[in-house]
Design an enzyme around this catalytic site. Structure first.
Site, PDB file in Angstrom:
ATOM      1  N   ASP A  61      51.781  18.386  66.850  1.00  0.00           N
ATOM      2  CA  ASP A  61      51.506  19.865  67.463  1.00  0.00           C
ATOM      3  C   ASP A  61      52.793  20.945  66.879  1.00  0.00           C
ATOM      4  O   ASP A  61      52.205  22.027  66.665  1.00  0.00           O
ATOM      5  CB  ASP A  61      51.957  19.541  69.193  1.00  0.00           C
ATOM      6  CG  ASP A  61      53.010  18.842  69.273  1.00  0.00           C
ATOM      7  OD1 ASP A  61      53.734  18.254  68.287  1.00  0.00           O
ATOM      8  OD2 ASP A  61      53.623  19.072  70.446  1.00  0.00           O
ATOM      9  N   GLY A 110      55.973  16.084  65.015  1.00  0.00           N
ATOM     10  CA  GLY A 110      54.760  15.750  65.573  1.00  0.00           C
ATOM     11  C   GLY A 110      53.525  16.664  65.314  1.00  0.00           C
ATOM     12  O   GLY A 110      53.812  17.694  64.535  1.00  0.00           O
ATOM     13  N   ASN A 156      51.126  14.989  75.297  1.00  0.00           N
ATOM     14  CA  ASN A 156      51.423  14.092  76.428  1.00  0.00           C
ATOM     15  C   ASN A 156      51.192  14.462  77.737  1.00  0.00           C
ATOM     16  O   ASN A 156      50.843  13.603  78.590  1.00  0.00           O
ATOM     17  CB  ASN A 156      53.111  14.073  76.398  1.00  0.00           C
ATOM     18  CG  ASN A 156      53.692  13.420  75.033  1.00  0.00           C
ATOM     19  OD1 ASN A 156      53.750  12.100  75.030  1.00  0.00           O
ATOM     20  ND2 ASN A 156      54.368  14.405  74.339  1.00  0.00           N
ATOM     21  N   THR A 157      50.942  15.660  78.129  1.00  0.00           N
ATOM     22  CA  THR A 157      50.484  16.111  79.615  1.00  0.00           C
ATOM     23  C   THR A 157      48.901  16.484  79.406  1.00  0.00           C
ATOM     24  O   THR A 157      48.067  15.963  80.198  1.00  0.00           O
ATOM     25  CB  THR A 157      50.973  17.620  79.901  1.00  0.00           C
ATOM     26  OG1 THR A 157      52.422  17.280  79.833  1.00  0.00           O
ATOM     27  CG2 THR A 157      50.772  17.903  81.290  1.00  0.00           C
ATOM     28  N   ASN A 158      48.305  17.064  78.308  1.00  0.00           N
ATOM     29  CA  ASN A 158      46.922  17.460  78.443  1.00  0.00           C
ATOM     30  C   ASN A 158      46.284  17.082  76.949  1.00  0.00           C
ATOM     31  O   ASN A 158      47.055  17.283  76.041  1.00  0.00           O
ATOM     32  CB  ASN A 158      46.712  18.900  78.607  1.00  0.00           C
ATOM     33  CG  ASN A 158      46.898  19.159  80.233  1.00  0.00           C
ATOM     34  OD1 ASN A 158      46.503  18.580  80.961  1.00  0.00           O
ATOM     35  ND2 ASN A 158      47.604  20.340  80.301  1.00  0.00           N
ATOM     36  N   THR A 179      55.212  19.757  77.705  1.00  0.00           N
ATOM     37  CA  THR A 179      55.942  18.628  78.425  1.00  0.00           C
ATOM     38  C   THR A 179      57.283  18.640  78.014  1.00  0.00           C
ATOM     39  O   THR A 179      58.221  18.572  78.712  1.00  0.00           O
ATOM     40  CB  THR A 179      55.422  17.065  77.925  1.00  0.00           C
ATOM     41  OG1 THR A 179      53.769  17.183  78.178  1.00  0.00           O
ATOM     42  CG2 THR A 179      55.881  16.255  78.830  1.00  0.00           C
TER      43      THR A 179
END
Length: 255
Positions: free
Chosen positions: A107, A105, A9-11, A131
């Site tokens: 990840d 998810g 979500n961030t990178n 995140t």
């Protein structure tokens, strides 16, 4: 060589892997609107700086928790590297582990696979400072058993700043003392030691419920900030997610 892409979500993190060696790693702020062409302009220049020939890329794998970004990342692979990527979640991908429960998810699956390779036959808790701050539980067989999702550190800071009139935005760092004597020092203490308390408390409850000894490792961009501040975390493994991606690619393509 393999191009491994992990979109959070961030990178979005890109890695080039030659055999078992990660020969190049870069990260870019996640944007669902960024096109495959824009990804290519940025990534190809960085590969050139590192002396990596884009034509040496023979395969790609994408793990993404941002569905809107996946299309353009796939387009990057097909147009600029002439490879059709494996995408986690599609029917042709084999994780090689049991996934208990629903909704894990990409990840978290990658973290589980990577941890099971590095620490075989060892029950684990993986604390991922992203995140969100997640706690993934892995059993002796390397199966994903579930876990915990808490708001991420930076997300909590943003909520605090946006919901108050006078509190400033701060950077996460370990304070010199617990009792702050200024507003900023009080915020540093609350955020830092508050998350140490969260980590220690959740790990203790998971261990009690699991009922067996468990190794605790951490990963994610903010993991080094907490190094040495709690005895709960035994080791930081920065590349555990990409290691999981590499292994999932191998398991999915073995004949």
């Amino acid at each position: 060589m393999l191009l491994a892409i992990n979109a959070n979500n961030t990178n979005v993190k890109f890695g080039v892997i030659d055999g078992d060696r990660i020969v190049g790693e870069w990260r870019q702020h996640t944007s669902a609107m960024r096109t495959g062409d824009e990804h290519a302009v940025w990534l190809l220049q960085l590969m050139q700086i590192e002396g990596i020939n884009p034509k040496s890329i023979t395969a790609a794998i994408i793990g993404s928790v941002v569905p809107q970004a996946t299309f353009n990342l796939r387009r990057l692979c097909t147009r600029y590297f002439d490879v059709e990527p494996l995408v986690l979640g599609e029917p042709n991908v084999r994780y090689g582990i049991e996934v208990k429960g629903q909704g894990a998810g990409a990840d978290r699956i990658c973290n589980t696979v990577g941890a099971a390779i590095l620490f075989p036959e060892t029950p684990m808790i993986i604390v991922d400072f992203g995140t969100a701050t997640t706690f993934d539980v892995v059993d002796e067989a390397g199966a994903y058993c579930g876990g915990v999702i808490a708001p991420g550190i930076n997300l909590s800071i943003e909520a605090l700043v946006n919901a108050t009139a006078l509190l400033p935005r701060i950077v996460v760092e370990k304070p010199k003392q617990v009792i702050g004597t200024t507003t900023v020092a009080c915020m540093h203490s609350g955020v830092f030691w508050g998350y140490v308390g969260l980590i220690e408390g959740i790990v203790a409850r998971i261990r009690e419920e699991f009922g067996r000894p468990m190794k605790v490792i951490s990963t994610g961009g903010l993991a080094p900030v907490f190094e040495g501040s709690t005895q709960v975390i035994e080791r930081i493994v920065p590349d555990i997610t990409v290691r999981g991606l590499i292994e999932i690619y191998r398991r999915s393509t073995v004949k």
